[in-house]
Design a protein around this motif. Structure first.
Motif, PDB file in Angstrom:
ATOM      1  N   HIS A 249     -55.218  27.347 -10.825  1.00  0.00           N
ATOM      2  CA  HIS A 249     -56.555  28.092 -11.483  1.00  0.00           C
ATOM      3  C   HIS A 249     -56.228  29.615 -11.492  1.00  0.00           C
ATOM      4  O   HIS A 249     -55.991  30.265 -10.624  1.00  0.00           O
ATOM      5  CB  HIS A 249     -57.429  27.709 -10.165  1.00  0.00           C
ATOM      6  CG  HIS A 249     -57.863  26.178 -10.131  1.00  0.00           C
ATOM      7  ND1 HIS A 249     -58.715  25.445 -10.925  1.00  0.00           N
ATOM      8  CD2 HIS A 249     -57.252  24.949  -9.632  1.00  0.00           C
ATOM      9  CE1 HIS A 249     -58.796  24.234 -10.665  1.00  0.00           C
ATOM     10  NE2 HIS A 249     -57.678  23.952  -9.891  1.00  0.00           N
TER      11      HIS A 249
ATOM     12  N   ASP B 122     -58.090  33.017 -13.547  1.00  0.00           N
ATOM     13  CA  ASP B 122     -59.667  33.668 -14.330  1.00  0.00           C
ATOM     14  C   ASP B 122     -59.282  33.370 -15.958  1.00  0.00           C
ATOM     15  O   ASP B 122     -60.137  32.830 -16.618  1.00  0.00           O
ATOM     16  CB  ASP B 122     -59.890  35.198 -13.972  1.00  0.00           C
ATOM     17  CG  ASP B 122     -60.032  35.515 -12.678  1.00  0.00           C
ATOM     18  OD1 ASP B 122     -60.702  34.386 -12.023  1.00  0.00           O
ATOM     19  OD2 ASP B 122     -59.726  36.404 -12.039  1.00  0.00           O
TER      20      ASP B 122
ATOM     21  N   VAL C 153     -61.985  24.158 -20.464  1.00  0.00           N
ATOM     22  CA  VAL C 153     -61.827  24.566 -19.181  1.00  0.00           C
ATOM     23  C   VAL C 153     -60.531  24.729 -18.853  1.00  0.00           C
ATOM     24  O   VAL C 153     -60.243  25.246 -17.460  1.00  0.00           O
ATOM     25  CB  VAL C 153     -62.725  23.670 -18.072  1.00  0.00           C
ATOM     26  CG1 VAL C 153     -64.097  23.793 -18.427  1.00  0.00           C
ATOM     27  CG2 VAL C 153     -62.098  22.299 -17.845  1.00  0.00           C
TER      28      VAL C 153
ATOM     29  N   LYS D 206     -61.340  30.394 -16.398  1.00  0.00           N
ATOM     30  CA  LYS D 206     -62.732  30.801 -16.878  1.00  0.00           C
ATOM     31  C   LYS D 206     -62.658  30.816 -18.260  1.00  0.00           C
ATOM     32  O   LYS D 206     -63.528  30.793 -19.245  1.00  0.00           O
ATOM     33  CB  LYS D 206     -63.304  31.931 -16.137  1.00  0.00           C
ATOM     34  CG  LYS D 206     -63.304  31.635 -14.576  1.00  0.00           C
ATOM     35  CD  LYS D 206     -63.741  32.598 -13.749  1.00  0.00           C
ATOM     36  CE  LYS D 206     -63.460  32.443 -12.248  1.00  0.00           C
ATOM     37  NZ  LYS D 206     -63.377  33.581 -11.550  1.00  0.00           N
ATOM     38  N   ILE D 207     -61.621  31.762 -18.838  1.00  0.00           N
ATOM     39  CA  ILE D 207     -61.480  31.789 -20.123  1.00  0.00           C
ATOM     40  C   ILE D 207     -59.995  31.491 -20.536  1.00  0.00           C
ATOM     41  O   ILE D 207     -59.126  31.757 -19.924  1.00  0.00           O
ATOM     42  CB  ILE D 207     -61.666  33.423 -20.501  1.00  0.00           C
ATOM     43  CG1 ILE D 207     -63.026  33.984 -19.984  1.00  0.00           C
ATOM     44  CG2 ILE D 207     -61.128  33.909 -21.761  1.00  0.00           C
ATOM     45  CD1 ILE D 207     -63.237  35.493 -20.365  1.00  0.00           C
TER      46      ILE D 207
END
Ligand code: FAD
Length: 273
Positions: free
Chosen positions: A6, A8, A131, A147-148
């Motif tokens: 995970h 950003d 996502v 997130k991007i």
């Protein structure tokens, strides 16, 4: 279950776009993953490396990564003109060195770089928004959530295609390039050569990278012309026409690109804002 990470920002492709995006975002403390399908960054060269010194300075790229240019020569079969500047505003990059330097800066700022990581598909939420992505790696399939997600995969445009934002490029350029050592190289002057004998739908170029080495190439617009840029480049090297006539003794050092393809953005396919 597939391994998952995970971040950003997840960036697909460690070319100049991906590495500089990783460098800029990691510098601001953002948690970034930069994914590259090849075994190392800049394993394959996809550009002649011409760019502007203003942009080079923005990224603080070291001076030993580029050769400054201040004379811009253009020729057709019957004419030629040179526009000279008092200072060098353009440059020819040592492409591999620059791209690896950019990726290294990104890593120094905290970005995680994953090579041998071939992005295959996107992961969408229930609303259909992206996502994450799924990549093939030596350890099997790995999911990267962000997130991007930035698609910097160049001509392949894997993310944009998977999202349905682009289909296949209708117009694109194909190019071939040699690195040549020659006796009489003016390191401050580049050449752009236009006209049928150089390229039927595009142009040929000579970009010096030092006082004895140049990159010479031919670019052809597709599908406008069926000419193979590699064949046209060989013909140009054999005939020694135009600016090549002044080279003196020369010999081929490397074959940099073989009919490499680049995208040509079209309004109906892609809008860059
Ligand atoms: C012959 C030729 C000459 C050119 N000369 C110039 C020039 O002088 N100056 C200039 O500005 N531009 C030039 N270009 C255009 C140049 O190719 C682009 O400007 C530049 O490479 C675009 O950078 P990018 O980072 O967007 O994409 P790319 O450089 O194409 O980088 C994309 C990266 O993504 C990786 N990748 C692709 N698919 C995946 C995937 N599924 N998973 C993971 N990684 C993936 C690739 O391996 C690559 O490292 C030239 C192009 C050609 C063909």
């Amino acid at each position: 279950m597939d391994k998952e990470f995970h971040y950003d920002i997840v960036i697909v492709g460690a070319g100049p776009a991906g590495s500089s995006a990783a460098f800029s975002s990691a510098s601001k403390g953002i948690k970034v993953a930069l994914l590259e399908k090849e075994d190392s960054v800049a394993e394959t060269v996809r550009t002649s490396g011409v760019t502007w010194i203003q942009n080079i300075k923005e990224y603080k790229i070291p001076e030993d990564c580029y050769n400054p240019i201040k004379n811009y020569s253009f020729c057709s079969p019957n004419n030629e003109v040179t526009i000279s500047d008092t200072v060098a505003r353009a440059a020819v990059l040592d492409v591999r060195k620059t791209y690896r330097w950019l990726a290294q800066q990104a890593e120094n700022q905290g970005a995680d770089i994953f090579v041998k990581t071939n992005v295959k598909d996107v992961i969408k939420n229930q609303e259909g928004d992206i996502v994450g992505i799924v990549a093939n790696t030596p350890e099997g399939n790995v999911s990267f959530f962000g997130k991007i997600i930035i698609d910097a995969s160049g001509f392949g445009s894997i993310v944009s295609k998977s999202m349905g934002f682009v289909t296949q490029w209708e117009k694109f350029g194909a190019g071939a390039e040699y690195e040549v050592k020659a006796e009489n190289v003016d390191p401050q002057t580049w050449w752009l050569m236009v006209g049928q004998k150089y390229s039927p739908a595009g142009y040929a170029w000579i970009f010096p990278i030092s006082n004895e080495i140049v990159r010479i190439g031919v670019g052809v617009g597709k599908p406008d012309s069926s000419v193979d840029p590699t064949e046209r480049l060989k013909q140009l090297m054999d005939s020694k026409e135009g600016p090549l006539a002044d080279w003196g003794k020369s010999h081929l050092l490397n074959f940099i690109m073989d009919s490499f393809q680049m995208m040509v953005c079209q309004e109906k396919q892609y809008t860059i804002t």
